[in-house]
Design a protein around this motif. Structure first.
Motif, short mmCIF file in Angstrom:
data_model
loop_
_atom_site.label_atom_id
_atom_site.label_comp_id
_atom_site.label_asym_id
_atom_site.label_seq_id
_atom_site.Cartn_x
_atom_site.Cartn_y
_atom_site.Cartn_z
N GLN A 379 56.05 62.56 -1.98
CA GLN A 379 56.63 61.31 -2.46
C GLN A 379 57.08 60.43 -1.29
N GLN A 380 57.73 61.07 -0.29
CA GLN A 380 58.21 60.31 0.87
C GLN A 380 57.04 59.81 1.72
N ILE A 381 55.99 60.61 1.86
CA ILE A 381 54.80 60.18 2.60
C ILE A 381 54.21 58.93 1.97
N GLN A 382 54.17 58.92 0.64
CA GLN A 382 53.63 57.76 -0.08
C GLN A 382 54.58 56.57 0.03
N ARG A 383 55.87 56.81 -0.12
CA ARG A 383 56.87 55.74 -0.09
C ARG A 383 56.87 55.01 1.25
N PRO A 389 46.80 63.33 7.60
CA PRO A 389 45.80 64.01 6.76
C PRO A 389 46.43 64.77 5.61
N SER A 390 47.63 65.34 5.84
CA SER A 390 48.33 66.07 4.79
C SER A 390 49.78 66.28 5.19
N ALA A 391 50.57 66.75 4.25
CA ALA A 391 51.98 67.05 4.52
C ALA A 391 52.12 68.21 5.50
N ASN A 392 51.05 68.97 5.68
CA ASN A 392 51.09 70.13 6.57
C ASN A 392 50.64 69.81 8.00
N GLN A 393 50.36 68.55 8.27
CA GLN A 393 49.99 68.15 9.63
C GLN A 393 51.18 68.32 10.57
N VAL A 394 50.95 68.83 11.78
CA VAL A 394 52.01 68.95 12.78
C VAL A 394 52.39 67.55 13.26
N GLY A 400 52.94 57.31 17.29
CA GLY A 400 54.36 57.04 17.44
C GLY A 400 54.97 56.34 16.23
N GLY A 401 54.25 55.37 15.68
CA GLY A 401 54.76 54.64 14.52
C GLY A 401 54.91 55.53 13.30
N ASN A 402 53.96 56.43 13.09
CA ASN A 402 54.04 57.33 11.95
C ASN A 402 55.11 58.40 12.16
N GLN A 403 55.34 58.80 13.40
CA GLN A 403 56.46 59.70 13.68
C GLN A 403 57.78 59.02 13.32
N GLN A 404 57.89 57.72 13.65
CA GLN A 404 59.12 56.98 13.32
C GLN A 404 59.31 56.91 11.80
N LYS A 405 58.22 56.76 11.07
CA LYS A 405 58.31 56.72 9.61
C LYS A 405 58.76 58.08 9.05
N VAL A 406 58.35 59.17 9.69
CA VAL A 406 58.81 60.50 9.27
C VAL A 406 60.32 60.61 9.46
N VAL A 407 60.84 60.08 10.59
CA VAL A 407 62.28 60.10 10.83
C VAL A 407 63.01 59.31 9.74
N LEU A 408 62.50 58.13 9.41
CA LEU A 408 63.10 57.32 8.34
C LEU A 408 63.07 58.07 7.01
N ALA A 409 61.94 58.67 6.70
CA ALA A 409 61.81 59.41 5.44
C ALA A 409 62.81 60.56 5.37
N LYS A 410 63.01 61.23 6.51
CA LYS A 410 63.96 62.36 6.56
C LYS A 410 65.39 61.89 6.33
N VAL A 411 65.80 60.86 7.08
CA VAL A 411 67.19 60.38 6.99
C VAL A 411 67.49 59.80 5.62
#
Length: 495
Positions: A379-383, A389-394, A400-411
């Motif tokens: 849900q967060q990946i979509q939001r 490629p998947s939620a299981n990607q390292v 860098g931009g997608n890493q930042q989005k992961v941080v936002l999704a986490k917080v």
């Protein structure tokens, strides 16, 4: 072959599991010129640079250097040929000295075979550091330097290799305007010496100031190359994102709510006498020069740094915050300045990083409910439109931009009422910036209180309802969005 070009990358393609990073890309670079490469995060810029520097082998295409096809099987091969790269993400040896970092793998040798001439190494390193205008003793350990100082040491390291092609990947992302101007002077000197500079940056004003030519990439494909004088900023944005952005900063009609967070008399190692508040539905900007104490203030509020004195109140009630766990329990979330070292577990998956701070919500006793965790992560990946490629990607394999989005999704998974964003768009392209600005406006419209630190003054002015200016660990001014200007902010930040 066209001898006008020192370097040509022709029809380069590269795929990783689940992702086609480059698709038939080209890049033609002239001697003694600055060639900017622009594109959104995930466009393939860094992958292309890693191929040029020998970190990756292309699946197809060829590199022609000095009119000869070349194949680099390692970074060492590329260095020997005359290539050097300053990476966006810093890669220092923290326990070694500045001089040891600068000349790593290229140490001057002594008369005795196999021995390093430490005196010459330190002297040469000090000359390079002095050339960059840094007041650093090169015998200091790297771990004692600030991020800005580490970045400048990386630049000194590149210069030490006497390269003919210098690749700079976001070289000003962690340095001050003064240091950036020193860098631009050095780049002009490199041009005079006939060195080609490949320059990656998302800062348009910077690109238009320093570059001769701009190439644009999008979704792993080559779009176009233009001389700087032949393209407007608007046309460049349109090429980068594939659509027009009418306005990147959307105007909001805000009706601030109650005070969500207030601090009084806050003091720590690098700040003192800090008084401010932020209300629900409001975006409070914090401006100031690098090293002014901005990050230390918000880190203390989040429990990452020790508070010597002062009080913090959440919704009018005094709270004690000694750790990030305390802050999270009181409804505070922090997107940190350095996503690599403090925002992410790089060896972890996208899924695990997103759910990490709220993992207890997806556990039954001591066991993680895998299906529930996976569903929330998806849900967060979509939001947040995270390209993976998947939620299981390292996470380390994302841009860098997608890493930042992961941080936002986490917080934001914890749904905090008070959201602190420290340099939220550093190293992020224009399209991703617009996404983050929209998200901030949406959160404010829902009544969230937002504190944003940014070194980009147009961003501070465009997003903030009120602005605090920090200098030497103290708040020197508070300006409303209506009265603030770049000139006023810089006046308070510098004098």
């Amino acid at each position: 072959m066209d001898s006008a070009y020192l370097l040509r990358a022709e029809n380069i393609s590269k795929s990783f599991p689940g992702v086609k990073a480059l698709d038939n890309v080209q890049l033609h670079v002239e001697k003694g010129k600055v060639h900017a490469v622009m594109g959104e995060n995930g466009a393939g810029k860094s992958t292309l640079m890693k191929i040029l520097i020998g970190m990756h082998a292309p699946d197809a295409g060829q590199i022609i250097y000095k009119e000869q096809p070349v194949t680099f099987k390692s970074v060492h091969d590329a260095l020997k040929a005359g290539f050097s790269m300053i990476h966006q993400e810093l890669l220092p040896f923290p326990e070694l000295s500045v001089a040891e970092n600068i000349f790593m793998g290229n140490e001057p040798t002594a008369a005795i075979p196999g021995w390093i001439n430490r005196k010459k190494r330190n002297k040469d390193a000090q000359l390079l550091v002095d050339q960059l205008g840094l007041q650093i003793n090169v015998t200091r350990r790297m771990k004692t330097l600030s991020i800005a100082e580490m970045q400048m040491v990386e630049i000194a390291k590149a210069l030490s290799n006497n390269a003919e092609v210098v690749i700079m990947d976001e070289p000003t992302s962690a340095i001050s305007d003064r240091e950036a101007n020193v860098l631009f002077d050095i780049i002009r000197d490199l041009k005079q010496r006939g060195i080609a500079v490949i320059y990656i940056s998302h800062k348009m004003d910077e690109i238009l100031k320093i570059a001769d030519t701009i190439s644009v990439m999008r979704d792993g494909k080559y779009i176009a190359t233009r001389p700087v004088g032949a393209i407007s900023k608007e046309a460049l944005i349109s090429m980068i994102v594939g659509r027009e952005l009418n306005t990147i900063f959307e105007k909001r009609n805000i009706v601030p709510g109650e005070v969500a967070l207030s601090v009084k008399g806050l003091a720590g190692l690098k700040f003192k006498d800090i008084d401010f508040f932020v209300r629900g539905g409001e975006i409070l900007g914090i401006a100031g020069l690098m090293g002014a104490g901005r990050t230390e203030i918000v880190n203390a509020i989040f429990g990452l740094e020790k508070i010597y004195s002062g009080t913090i109140a959440v919704k009018g009630k005094p709270v004690i915050i000694r750790s990030p766990g305390d802050a999270i329990r009181h409804g505070i979330g922090l997107i940190t300045e350095d996503r690599k070292s403090t925002g992410l577990v790089l060896s972890g998956t996208v899924k695990h990083n997103i759910t990490l701070a709220a993992l207890k919500n997806y556990c039954k006793g001591p066991f993680i409910e895998m299906q529930k965790e996976r569903s929330i992560a998806d849900q967060q990946i979509q939001r947040f439109a995270i390209k993976t490629p998947s939620a299981n990607q390292v996470v380390n394999f994302l841009s860098g931009g997608n890493q930042q989005k992961v941080v936002l999704a986490k917080v934001l998974l914890n749904d905090p009422d008070i959201i602190i964003l420290d340099e939220p768009t550093r190293g992020i392209d224009i399209g991703a910036k617009a996404e983050i600005y929209r998200l901030m406006n949406e959160l404010a419209a829902k009544g969230k209180a937002i504190i944003m630190i940014s070194s980009e003054l147009p961003e501070v002015l465009g997003m903030s309802d009120r602005i605090l200016v920090v200098r030497n660990g103290m708040i020197r001014a508070e300006l409303t969005g209506a009265e603030a200007t770049q000139e006023k902010i810089m006046q308070y930040a510098m004098t």
